[in-house]
Design an enzyme around this catalytic site. Structure first.
Site, PDB file in Angstrom:
ATOM      1  CB  SER A 109      -0.896   0.014   1.250  1.00 19.22           C
ATOM      2  OG  SER A 109      -1.535   1.267   1.403  1.00 19.22           O
TER       3      SER A 109
ATOM      4  CE1 TYR B  33      -3.913  -2.070   5.379  1.00 19.12           C
ATOM      5  CE2 TYR B  33      -3.306   0.183   4.780  1.00 19.12           C
ATOM      6  CZ  TYR B  33      -3.707  -1.096   4.410  1.00 19.12           C
ATOM      7  OH  TYR B  33      -3.916  -1.385   3.081  1.00 19.12           O
TER       8      TYR B  33
END
Length: 703
Positions: A581, A594
């Site tokens: 990501s 995350y």
């Protein structure tokens, strides 16, 4: 149109004629012949994929003369009767085809005759006529079946085949000795019918069966009845004999043990079988296969090779029989490879000698000398070919060959084609031309991929892209129902699925074993499974932290371990691609768990790239950002957390993410799939890299 239902009770073939379907088709004889073809092809005991051909003759108006002429409609070159449609047939003037007898120059003229078939074309949309076209055209019947039933080929391949034919069918069947398919064989069928008017069919020595009828139904019933009689005769002989293939020499392992051993062995076999061209595999351990490969007669029969030309064209002249013991430990890849390499080298040398001993002055160059069929007594049979369908069909054809050997041995004894005859079929210039006409392979053809998180969203889009570019894919996900739905969207032989929890090492191993059993190994592993949790530091729990680390980081680590074990066993290199990501590169609010896990994924990929380059295993990362439409992680709390972090509503998120990138583009799952394809299919000399698929986020530029 009405037909009476079958009065014959069939035990050895499937009676599939449905009169309601036939009535809906009506009087269209071409449609009736296609229907008959499809149901005949649905029973692999009758004919296998691509095997045999069927035809019908109709009266049509000649567009040039306006006169009525007889036209023959016949399966075209390279087709399959089980899936035959109108686009797969050729329509020829029967009279013009028969006129070719006036110009036929004998056996040396066979190849030229195939080109002349085009001068007899009636239907300009015809498929290319096959070599068997005159076999149908020189016979007078309205509907004709040329089939390769196991039981009938067993009769055709048995010693004293002609005598056995008379014993089964009396004077009702003709018989012609083995001859390579072509115009002259058509003349032999014509002569046999002239010499024996009133026969119901003809046995082709070492080859197959011709049967016929005035209607499609009569032809179908004639074919089934002839095959049934041969089957019943063989089963009676087997019963009298008391055993098949000399009895059982080796006991099979239990089913679970067989499959476990096969899963570990397949990547090693695949690597060796791919020494010239990468192959995809298939495994079978059916009762039919085990009865043959565990028998005393295996050692005698396997080197003899197959009989029917369609069989050895797909299986090669003979299989490789492994000398591994049934209880052999196959977990030590290096030790097993040391044992397997000499066997493969010996097979390749034997095939080369076969080629050199039988080649003609104009023979095509020798093809891949590796085995297609590999037998492991006590375990099962492996087949390797350019794709899954071809490998599966090769397996099915060798099962047909086993059935033929079983029947012929029960009748008298099995006889195979002489080696020169077999070579002349395998390296026939017309077969070579057919191979050259095949479409160019796609960029990822012969590659096997395993994609985690493939039940939907980005993972499913990646799987779709890889399949579209020619790969076969194992879909893995923790949710079986999603997997089943996803798997149902793919054509046969392009995908399989394995339920996999990437936080469980045993589950990961089972997924890789499934990939190896289904396709032979793994070339591309994409870790797309994931979840997202967006919370401020004080609200982030240890449970939040652990699940992100376990799914994204530990899962990637263990996937890499298993992938590398398989890829090193194959010796074919590979691709390992984590889906990370933008958040692994860019600091943002409410994202500590995350973002940290994504950064760990990215750096692990760099570390793996540095370590695995020597194995030609490339490790690259794809970084998505803002994939809202179609992405599973945007369902629920994550979307609400990100909306809160940016001070907007959930409904405003798509526009927010589209506007903030440099290209002002909405990013979709398909865009991430393109990134994966670029790394696996285009950038084959790239490793340790990150591809950002985010529309351009300056803060996420890697340099």
């Amino acid at each position: 149109m009405t037909q009476s239902t079958a009065t014959t009770q069939f035990k050895y073939v499937d009676y599939l004629w449905d009169q309601e379907t036939a009535d809906r088709i009506g009087e269209d004889q071409v449609a009736q012949f296609l229907y008959r073809s499809n149901i005949l092809g649905a029973d692999l005991r009758i004919t296998n994929y691509g095997g045999g051909n069927t035809s019908c003759k109709t009266i049509e108006k000649d567009p040039l003369t306006n006169q009525e002429v007889e036209v023959m409609w016949v399966k075209g070159s390279g087709g399959d009767i089980g899936t035959l449609t109108r686009s797969g047939i050729a329509g020829l003037y029967t009279g013009r085809l028969r006129d070719l007898k006036k110009v036929y120059g004998g056996l040396a003229d066979e190849d030229r005759m195939v080109g002349l078939f085009n001068h007899a074309i009636f239907d300009l949309d015809s498929k290319a006529p096959s070599i068997d076209t005159p076999l149908h055209g020189l016979l007078p019947f309205k509907h004709i079946d040329h089939l390769h039933p196991d039981a009938v080929i067993a009769v055709a391949a048995a010693q004293d085949s002609e005598q056995v034919t008379r014993e089964i069918w009396g004077d009702t069947m003709g018989w012609v000795p083995w001859q390579r398919p072509g115009f002259d064989l058509g003349l032999q069928l014509e002569k046999e019918l002239a010499d024996k008017p009133g026969i119901r069919g003809i046995i082709l020595g070492s080859h197959g069966l011709f049967t016929w009828g005035d209607t499609s139904y009569e032809c179908y019933m004639n074919s089934l009845e002839v095959i049934e009689m041969a089957s019943a005769y063989i089963e009676q002989k087997v019963k009298e004999q008391g055993s098949v293939f000399g009895g059982e020499k080796i006991k099979s392992l239990a089913p679970a043990e067989r499959r476990a051993k096969a899963a570990k062995l397949m990547p090693l076999l695949r690597g060796l079988a791919s020494s010239e061209n990468r192959m995809v595999g298939h495994f079978t351990d059916s009762d039919t296969v085990l009865q043959y490969i565990n028998s005393y007669d295996l050692e005698r029969l396997a080197p003899m090779g197959t009989s029917c030309p369609d069989h050895f064209l797909r299986t090669k002249i003979q299989p490789l029989v492994l000398r591994l013991q049934t209880q052999q430990d196959v977990s030590d890849s290096a030790a097993v490879l040391d044992m397997l390499r000499p066997a493969f080298a010996e097979y390749r040398e034997g095939y080369t000698q076969y080629y050199e001993a039988h080649k003609r002055a104009n023979s095509p160059t020798m093809r891949d000398p590796n085995p297609v069929v590999i037998i492991y007594p006590g375990v099962g049979m492996f087949t390797f070919a350019k794709n899954k369908q071809t490998a599966r069909v090769a397996s099915e054809f060798y099962v047909n060959a086993i059935n033929v050997m079983r029947g012929a041995e029960a009748i008298t004894s099995y006889t195979s084609l002489p080696r020169q005859e077999a070579f002349d079929i395998e390296y026939w210039l017309l077969e070579e031309a057919k191979l050259q006409r095949q479409p160019k392979e796609k960029p990822l053809s012969r590659k096997i991929a395993l994609v985690t998180g493939a039940g939907g969203g980005i993972g499913k889009a990646i799987a779709d892209k890889l399949v579209a570019e020619g790969a076969v894919v194992v879909l893995s996900d923790i949710a079986e129902e999603r997997l089943k739905e996803a798997h149902a969207t793919y054509a046969r032989d392009t995908a399989a699925y394995a339920v996999c929890d990437v936080t469980d090492s045993a589950s990961i191993e089972q997924a890789f074993d499934q990939a190896c059993l289904e396709f032979g190994g793994v070339d591309i592993v994409v870790h797309s499974a994931g979840l997202a949790i967006s919370k401020p530091l004080e609200e982030t729990t240890a449970k939040d932290w652990d699940i992100l680390q376990n799914v994204l980081v530990k899962g990637q680590f263990e996937l890499a371990q298993h992938a590398v074990r398989v890829m090193r066993g194959q010796g074919l290199g590979g691709d390992f691609i984590p889906i990370a990501s933008k958040n692994g590169l860019v600091s943002g609010p409410n994202n500590v768990a995350y973002g940290t896990s994504k950064a760990a994924q990215q750096h692990m990929a760099r570390l793996l790239a540095a370590e695995l380059g020597k194995d030609d295993i490339r490790v690259n990362t794809v970084n998505p950002d803002g994939v809202i439409i179609g992405s599973k992680i945007w369902e629920g709390d994550w979307a609400e957390g990100r909306a809160r972090a940016y001070g907007i509503t959930v409904e405003e998120l798509p526009a927010h993410y589209a506007k903030r990138n440099l290209l002002n583009k909405i990013i979709r799952p398909e865009d991430i799939a393109d990134g994966v394809y670029a790394l696996a299919g285009v950038l084959t000399k790239s490793t340790g890299n990150i591809i950002n698929v985010d529309g351009g986020m300056a803060a996420a530029f890697v340099r």
